[in-house]
Structure formats: structure tokens, C-alpha cells
Write an enzyme that holds these catalytic residues in place. Sequence first.
Site, PDB file in Angstrom:
ATOM      1  N   ARG A 116      74.621 -47.915 -31.565  1.00  0.00           N
ATOM      2  CA  ARG A 116      75.490 -48.478 -30.522  1.00  0.00           C
ATOM      3  C   ARG A 116      75.486 -49.993 -30.557  1.00  0.00           C
ATOM      4  O   ARG A 116      76.444 -50.627 -30.137  1.00  0.00           O
ATOM      5  CB  ARG A 116      75.100 -47.885 -29.170  1.00  0.00           C
ATOM      6  CG  ARG A 116      75.461 -46.401 -29.157  1.00  0.00           C
ATOM      7  CD  ARG A 116      75.080 -45.672 -27.905  1.00  0.00           C
ATOM      8  NE  ARG A 116      75.341 -44.231 -28.105  1.00  0.00           N
ATOM      9  CZ  ARG A 116      75.020 -43.290 -27.247  1.00  0.00           C
ATOM     10  NH1 ARG A 116      74.431 -43.608 -26.110  1.00  0.00           N
ATOM     11  NH2 ARG A 116      75.299 -42.026 -27.511  1.00  0.00           N
ATOM     12  N   GLU A 136      79.494 -23.753 -31.558  1.00  0.00           N
ATOM     13  CA  GLU A 136      80.350 -24.913 -31.845  1.00  0.00           C
ATOM     14  C   GLU A 136      80.799 -24.898 -33.315  1.00  0.00           C
ATOM     15  O   GLU A 136      81.949 -25.186 -33.631  1.00  0.00           O
ATOM     16  CB  GLU A 136      79.587 -26.217 -31.567  1.00  0.00           C
ATOM     17  CG  GLU A 136      79.392 -26.536 -30.092  1.00  0.00           C
ATOM     18  CD  GLU A 136      80.614 -27.229 -29.469  1.00  0.00           C
ATOM     19  OE1 GLU A 136      81.646 -27.373 -30.153  1.00  0.00           O
ATOM     20  OE2 GLU A 136      80.524 -27.604 -28.295  1.00  0.00           O
ATOM     21  N   LYS A 151      73.951 -33.123 -36.348  1.00  0.00           N
ATOM     22  CA  LYS A 151      73.578 -34.519 -36.104  1.00  0.00           C
ATOM     23  C   LYS A 151      72.854 -34.632 -34.776  1.00  0.00           C
ATOM     24  O   LYS A 151      73.347 -34.096 -33.796  1.00  0.00           O
ATOM     25  CB  LYS A 151      74.862 -35.355 -36.071  1.00  0.00           C
ATOM     26  CG  LYS A 151      74.663 -36.791 -35.714  1.00  0.00           C
ATOM     27  CD  LYS A 151      75.986 -37.472 -35.540  1.00  0.00           C
ATOM     28  CE  LYS A 151      75.688 -38.880 -35.072  1.00  0.00           C
ATOM     29  NZ  LYS A 151      76.858 -39.543 -34.581  1.00  0.00           N
ATOM     30  N   TYR A 206      72.002 -44.209 -44.084  1.00  0.00           N
ATOM     31  CA  TYR A 206      72.177 -45.649 -44.299  1.00  0.00           C
ATOM     32  C   TYR A 206      71.434 -46.098 -45.557  1.00  0.00           C
ATOM     33  O   TYR A 206      71.630 -47.212 -46.017  1.00  0.00           O
ATOM     34  CB  TYR A 206      71.717 -46.423 -43.057  1.00  0.00           C
ATOM     35  CG  TYR A 206      72.526 -46.033 -41.829  1.00  0.00           C
ATOM     36  CD1 TYR A 206      73.783 -46.579 -41.613  1.00  0.00           C
ATOM     37  CD2 TYR A 206      72.065 -45.072 -40.929  1.00  0.00           C
ATOM     38  CE1 TYR A 206      74.555 -46.197 -40.521  1.00  0.00           C
ATOM     39  CE2 TYR A 206      72.817 -44.683 -39.833  1.00  0.00           C
ATOM     40  CZ  TYR A 206      74.068 -45.249 -39.640  1.00  0.00           C
ATOM     41  OH  TYR A 206      74.831 -44.856 -38.565  1.00  0.00           O
ATOM     42  N   LYS A 215      76.772 -31.773 -32.533  1.00  0.00           N
ATOM     43  CA  LYS A 215      76.326 -33.152 -32.304  1.00  0.00           C
ATOM     44  C   LYS A 215      75.654 -33.224 -30.934  1.00  0.00           C
ATOM     45  O   LYS A 215      76.258 -32.918 -29.917  1.00  0.00           O
ATOM     46  CB  LYS A 215      77.515 -34.094 -32.363  1.00  0.00           C
ATOM     47  CG  LYS A 215      77.141 -35.538 -32.047  1.00  0.00           C
ATOM     48  CD  LYS A 215      78.314 -36.472 -32.236  1.00  0.00           C
ATOM     49  CE  LYS A 215      77.932 -37.883 -31.840  1.00  0.00           C
ATOM     50  NZ  LYS A 215      79.064 -38.815 -31.970  1.00  0.00           N
ATOM     51  N   SER A 238      70.958 -43.524 -36.957  1.00  0.00           N
ATOM     52  CA  SER A 238      70.444 -44.890 -36.861  1.00  0.00           C
ATOM     53  C   SER A 238      68.996 -44.951 -36.386  1.00  0.00           C
ATOM     54  O   SER A 238      68.211 -45.763 -36.878  1.00  0.00           O
ATOM     55  CB  SER A 238      71.347 -45.709 -35.940  1.00  0.00           C
ATOM     56  OG  SER A 238      71.438 -45.111 -34.663  1.00  0.00           O
TER      57      SER A 238
END
Length: 327
Positions: free
Chosen positions: A209, A237, A252, A317, A199, A278
Site C-alpha cells: 500500500r 470462490e 493470495k 518481487y 484473496k 509485499s
Amino acid sequence: MTARFPEARPRRLRTSPAMRQLVAETRVHPSDLILPLFVKEGASSPVPVSSMPGVVQHTRDSVRKAVNDAVSAGVGGVMLFGIPEVKDDRGSGADDPAGVVQRSLRDLSDEFGSDIVVMADLCLDEYTSHGHCGLLTKSGDVDNDATLERYASIAVAQAAAGVSVVAPSGMMDGQVAAIRSALDTAGYSNVAILAYAAKYASAFYGPFREAAESAPQFGDRAAYQQDPANVTEALREIRMDVAEGADMVMVKPGLAYLDIIVRAAAETDVPLSAYQVSGEYAMVEAAAANGWLDRERVILETLTSYRRAGARQILTYWAEEAARALR
Ligand code: PBG
């Protein structure tokens, strides 16, 4: 043009929609899609998110309707984010059994648990007064190991509320191991972990946010999220999260990080997800609202590019709308 045999003519395979469909190398299926949903404590009606037209902060009731619609569209999963009424420095709402996500998880797992995979984001930023993803030291740094104890407790609270998959998104070192061990100790060995493994500290999270009311009140997240310049660090990671017990891993954002998806898909053998965040949503919606892009085509093209790069699941979304278009 004089025909000579054998002559390669790739266009023969593009002559009709049926032919193109037959030879397509990549498909997006509704069940590949995961719909992120925001549920706001105390809201009496859904609250529109201005930077994400079409996305709302749900009430406890309206989120049930949204999941019902997602189920009927064939969407594979939902990812729940909570917005508490009260925030404090330790993010107490995040593991409160009566907290907003836990209440919704109970509703959703009772009603839809066998029809769709109910997941919850596991982090503190929506719940802390300072907006950071962990507990702070006196000097204002995020305290990695103290935060792990909070994450472990949140995982158990979400599991007790019926979640099927917890998705730690805070990028603390050791978070997957801490959560796995807490879940197992509490008797929730069936609850899976989807780790936000790679991420990045991305400006594409801006609209989220607003939606999650989770902007850091000072500083940024660059001391825990990854530097956009790095590739091998992402692979490290991912390896670490899998070794710690992650059942699935995520990259992401997606669109600006398709190269990371390609590399991650080649190097891991657990299901790979990617999050169409987003800012990606907002860019397309804004351009489409101006008449500058063909909205539906762009949505499907971006989803196809995620799958082509190697993502197995896509958080988006647009999940419900895209699922209906793809059926
Ligand atoms: C952290 C979290 C964030 C997103 C998902 N989980 C925000 C952040 O790291 O600042 C962003 C998702 C999006 O932009 O759509 N709980």
C-alpha cells in the site's frame, strides 16, 4: 549398526548435490515466475519504496528497462500496477486510454509482447481518492454491481493497450463474468483472465500500500476480501471464478496460505498461481538486512515451498533475481 537386508537408507539419495538434484521432486523454473512492477505517472526518476528495499515505483522509461532485464533473466511474466497523478472517487485514471498503465502497456506489448507475458492488475484502489477497490454508496459501502461496470471498462482499456492477461484483484462478486463478457463484446476474446480468486484480507499487504499508494482512507477491505479463517470459502470462490470464465486462478497471499494452495491445486484444473506478497518480501529483506537470515537461501526455499504446495506460477518481487539464480 548391523546391516540387515533390505534396509532403507534414504540418506543414500542425499550424498551429493548432483544426486539431490536428480531426485528432486520439485523444481522452480524461471518461466514460472511473474514479476509485479509499479509504474508511477509523472515520475522523473524511480522512487524507492522504503518498506520494500530494492523495489521502486518506476517511470515509464525505467519500467521498460526492468522488463528488458526480466526477459533476459527468463522470467515468465510481468504484472503491471499503475499509480496515477490524480485520483478521484470513481478512479477515472484506471480506464483512461492515456492513463499510466495503458501508456506503459502499449510500450511493453510493442517492445516485449512476444518475449514475456504482459499482464495488468485490474482494480480501482490505486486510482480512487478513498482507496477502496470499488465505487462507494452514499453510506460508504463498496457497491458491487456499480463497480463491475468500472471493471469491465478497465478491462477493455487494458486490452486496447495490448495487455495479454488481465488480473482482477478487487474480489467483487461476478467480476470475472462481467470482464469476460466486456472483453468478448469488444473483440478481445484472446485476452486471458487471471482471477485473484482466493484473496484474503491480509495484513501482509502493508508494504504494497506504500508502493501503490493505495491504502484505504477509511475502514478496511474485510467486506470484500476473504476472512483468513476460511478454507471452503476459498474453494467456492475459485469454482465460481472458473465457472465465470477465469483462465487461471490465484491464491493470495501464499506463505501463510500454503494449505489453501494445496487444496486449490487438488480441486481445480486451470493453472494455479500464488502471490508472494509485499509483507513476505519485507519480512525476509528486513531479517536479512539484520544478518538474521541467509537471504538467497530463504528466497529459494520459499519459492520451492510454493511449488511444492502446488502453485504453478508464482508472483514474486524477487522474480528477476531468483530467475538468474535458477538458470
Ligand atoms: C489490489 C491489490 C493489492 C495487492 C495486489 N493487488 C492490495 C490490497 O488488496 O490491498 C497486494 C500485493 C502485495 O501486497 O504485494 N489492487
